[in-house]
Design an enzyme around this catalytic site. Structure first.
Site, PDB file in Angstrom:
ATOM      1  N   TYR A 175       0.289  -0.830  -0.117  1.00 51.57           N
ATOM      2  CA  TYR A 175      -0.024   0.309   0.145  1.00 51.57           C
ATOM      3  C   TYR A 175       0.981   1.293  -0.261  1.00 51.57           C
ATOM      4  O   TYR A 175       0.870   2.229   0.450  1.00 51.57           O
ATOM      5  CB  TYR A 175      -0.440  -0.234   1.316  1.00 51.57           C
ATOM      6  CG  TYR A 175      -1.877  -1.233   1.339  1.00 51.57           C
ATOM      7  CD1 TYR A 175      -2.626  -0.821   0.564  1.00 51.57           C
ATOM      8  CD2 TYR A 175      -1.335  -2.324   1.475  1.00 51.57           C
ATOM      9  CE1 TYR A 175      -4.124  -2.362   1.155  1.00 51.57           C
ATOM     10  CE2 TYR A 175      -2.158  -3.642   2.231  1.00 51.57           C
ATOM     11  CZ  TYR A 175      -3.306  -3.497   1.990  1.00 51.57           C
ATOM     12  OH  TYR A 175      -4.385  -4.551   1.087  1.00 51.57           O
ATOM     13  N   HIS A 176       1.689   1.118  -1.006  1.00 52.33           N
ATOM     14  CA  HIS A 176       3.174   2.334  -1.265  1.00 52.33           C
ATOM     15  C   HIS A 176       2.983   3.036  -2.538  1.00 52.33           C
ATOM     16  O   HIS A 176       3.818   3.637  -2.842  1.00 52.33           O
ATOM     17  CB  HIS A 176       4.228   2.337  -0.809  1.00 52.33           C
ATOM     18  CG  HIS A 176       4.591   1.614   0.685  1.00 52.33           C
ATOM     19  ND1 HIS A 176       5.229   1.020   1.332  1.00 52.33           N
ATOM     20  CD2 HIS A 176       3.721   1.904   2.171  1.00 52.33           C
ATOM     21  CE1 HIS A 176       4.809   0.432   2.744  1.00 52.33           C
ATOM     22  NE2 HIS A 176       4.277   1.173   2.955  1.00 52.33           N
TER      23      HIS A 176
END
Length: 568
Positions: A476-477
């Site tokens: 989730y980056h």
């Protein structure tokens, strides 16, 4: 709700960057700011976002998560992969894993080598990391003591698996570090978290907006979905947005600037929908081209990670806390005392290593977790267990974000193009094999049971590659889709100003030129703090004079305490 139709600044997106800007800009007397957020409030009584240990819950629904999906990823068995992004005041800081990791000093020194980004070196950025932070054990040359972001350090008496996993990393021949955000990131050590002293999630809504909301110069509109940015020629003059389910467009004007803080998915999407982006994409959708800027939505980067899971032979893991009958007591202790299992994100140990001498600074990150479960709370192993999250940090693979229509409610087309290079595959093979060596060290002898995942029979390059294809997930980056720089694919300059436009900036993780080594919330806040001073016309904070570690010719790894041979 707002009644004005004109403000000095309009900020699109109340996430980690947008809230930072809203708070800092309204510190100047008389400066009016409208903050638009497509999600709702950060309900303080909702344990799903406020209890650190409940971090998996917001990812499971759509109240706080946009829950995007990628196009079929060609190197990942054509899986459509999750791309969760925060929705609501706080943005992704409302639903993230709360790991406070700034990145490696060499990341920023690398940015500063790019033309136009000379003032983004680590020592230029460090004062802004410190400005944003209040660390619970006090300030030093690397950490702040008066900032809006509350940072909690791991304490003695936490789960014994954290200590054992760090010791195992050191026994495997890797460095020890007492502070992953201090002098030396490289090595294994305790991991700080964005949690308040009372055990609540320290989102930017709590840290920045709670104070800024008291100023009558800040107006916040939630459930405000940005349709597009309004232009007169090449000058941004306002924003058109929709509220809730209504199709009525509301137009507001910006006297000074429009500041786009939607994040790496929404910011390029809004620019493209507004006519700023690659002409070939816009023309296909009959979007009038305001400015042909080919880099908008390109250069998309992310971190991919896997979980290596082990059974735990002693009853010290968090497995019992997954059982419903144990959760009321955990919740009550957290709610009334702000302590206990609920008050931690449970990522209290981790590390950064170089998987080979070819890397000048760490290319592999570890998060250790004293339970065996997926990040989003699914597929919990029904026994005592623990796991290491392992992922590569600076993949050469590049993706893109494109709008699919003019409709602001339609999700964009997202392709990360994960694992597109040979380097990716080598890093993940090395990462799994090194993790197995770490797990076999004496410090974990009292706890280590069988390898649950991938499983001890998964040994060959081909078998490891297949495991990665089937099981690797996003960390989730997402980032870098509106990159800073001066080349033909750059979208903004070193102050976030969109090339070829006036009165328009992008300020969020999308403007990173290259992804940082670690989690992205702390760097995103730093970026906003730094650019806020530019917008306000203030002198930058003085460069830090702190020392920092550069590996140079130091080996990536020393001799392990216990030699482990790999099965072929």
């Amino acid at each position: 709700m707002t009644t004005q139709s004109e403000y000095d600044y309009i900020i699109i997106g109340a996430g980690s960057a947008g809230n930072t800007l809203a708070a800092r800009l309204t510190e100047d007397a008389g400066v009016t700011v409208l903050l638009l957020e497509a999600g709702g409030p950060d309900y303080r009584l909702d344990f799903r976002t406020q209890m650190p240990a409940a971090l998996a819950f917001p990812l499971q629904g759509r109240r706080y998560n946009w829950a995007y999906e990628t196009e079929p990823e060609p190197h990942m068995d054509n899986r459509r992969m999750e791309c969760g992004r925060g929705k609501g005041l706080g943005g992704s800081s409302l639903i993230n894993g709360m790991c406070y990791i700034r990145g490696n000093a060499m990341d920023y020194d690398g940015w500063a080598k790019e033309p136009g980004l000379e003032d983004w070196s680590y020592l230029d950025c460090l004062p802004y990391f410190r400005k944003a932070e209040t660390r619970d054990i006090g300030p030093n040359d690397y950490h702040g003591g008066e900032g809006p972001v509350s940072v909690t350090t791991p304490k003695a008496g936490n789960n014994p698996l954290f200590h054992a996993m760090v010791e195992a990393g050191v026994q495997a021949g890797f460095p020890r570090t007492d502070d992953l955000n201090g002098y030396q990131q490289e090595g294994f050590g305790p991991m700080d978290r964005t949690v308040t002293p009372k055990g609540r999630r320290a989102s930017t809504a709590r840290g920045y907006l709670d104070e800024a909301k008291k100023r009558d110069t800040l107006s916040i509109v939630t459930h405000a979905l940005t349709d597009r940015i309004l232009f007169e020629g090449k000058r941004a003059v306002g924003v058109a947005y929709l509220v809730g389910d209504s199709d009525t467009r509301i137009e507001v004007r910006a006297r000074k600037e429009v500041l786009l803080c939607g994040g790496a998915i929404a910011s390029p999407q809004i620019l493209q929908r507004s006519g700023v982006g690659p002409a070939e994409v816009l023309n296909k959708l009959d979007i009038p081209v305001v400015h042909d800027l080919p880099g908008v939505g390109q250069n998309l980067q992310d971190h991919l990670e896997m979980y290596l899971q082990y059974a735990c032979t002693q009853p010290v893991s968090l497995y019992p806390s997954l059982k419903w009958w144990n959760q009321p007591a955990i919740g009550a202790e957290w709610m009334f005392l702000g302590t206990g299992i609920g008050a931690s994100n449970q990522f209290e140990a981790g590390g950064f290593i170089r998987s080979s001498e070819a890397f000048e600074w760490p290319n592999i990150q570890y998060h250790f977790l004293p339970v065996a479960i997926n990040y989003n709370g699914t597929k919990g192993v029904q026994e005592h267990g623990f796991q290491a999250h392992v992922g590569s940090m600076r993949s050469p693979s590049r993706g893109r974000v494109h709008v699919k229509s003019k409709d602001p409610r339609e999700y964009p087309s997202i392709l990360f193009n994960y694992m597109a290079s040979d380097q990716d595959w080598q890093e993940f093979r090395d990462g799994i094999r090194l993790t197995r060596e770490i797990m076999q060290q004496p410090a974990l002898d009292p706890y280590r049971g069988r390898e649950i995942s991938p499983g001890i029979d998964v040994q060959s390059d081909e078998a490891l590659d297949q495991f990665v294809r089937e099981h690797a997930e996003t960390a989730y980056h997402p980032s870098c889709s509106c990159k800073m720089g001066t080349d033909e694919m750059a979208v903004v300059d070193g102050q976030g100003r969109v090339h070829g436009m006036q009165n328009l900036r992008v300020v969020d993780a999308s403007i990173m030129p290259i992804i940082t080594t670690g989690n992205l919330n702390a760097p995103t806040i730093m970026i906003a703090e730094k650019i806020a001073d530019k917008i306000r016309g203030r002198q930058p904070l003085p460069r830090s004079t702190a020392d920092y570690f550069v590996a140079g010719d130091k080996p990536a790894r020393g001799k392990p305490l216990r030699e482990i041979s790999h099965q072929a």
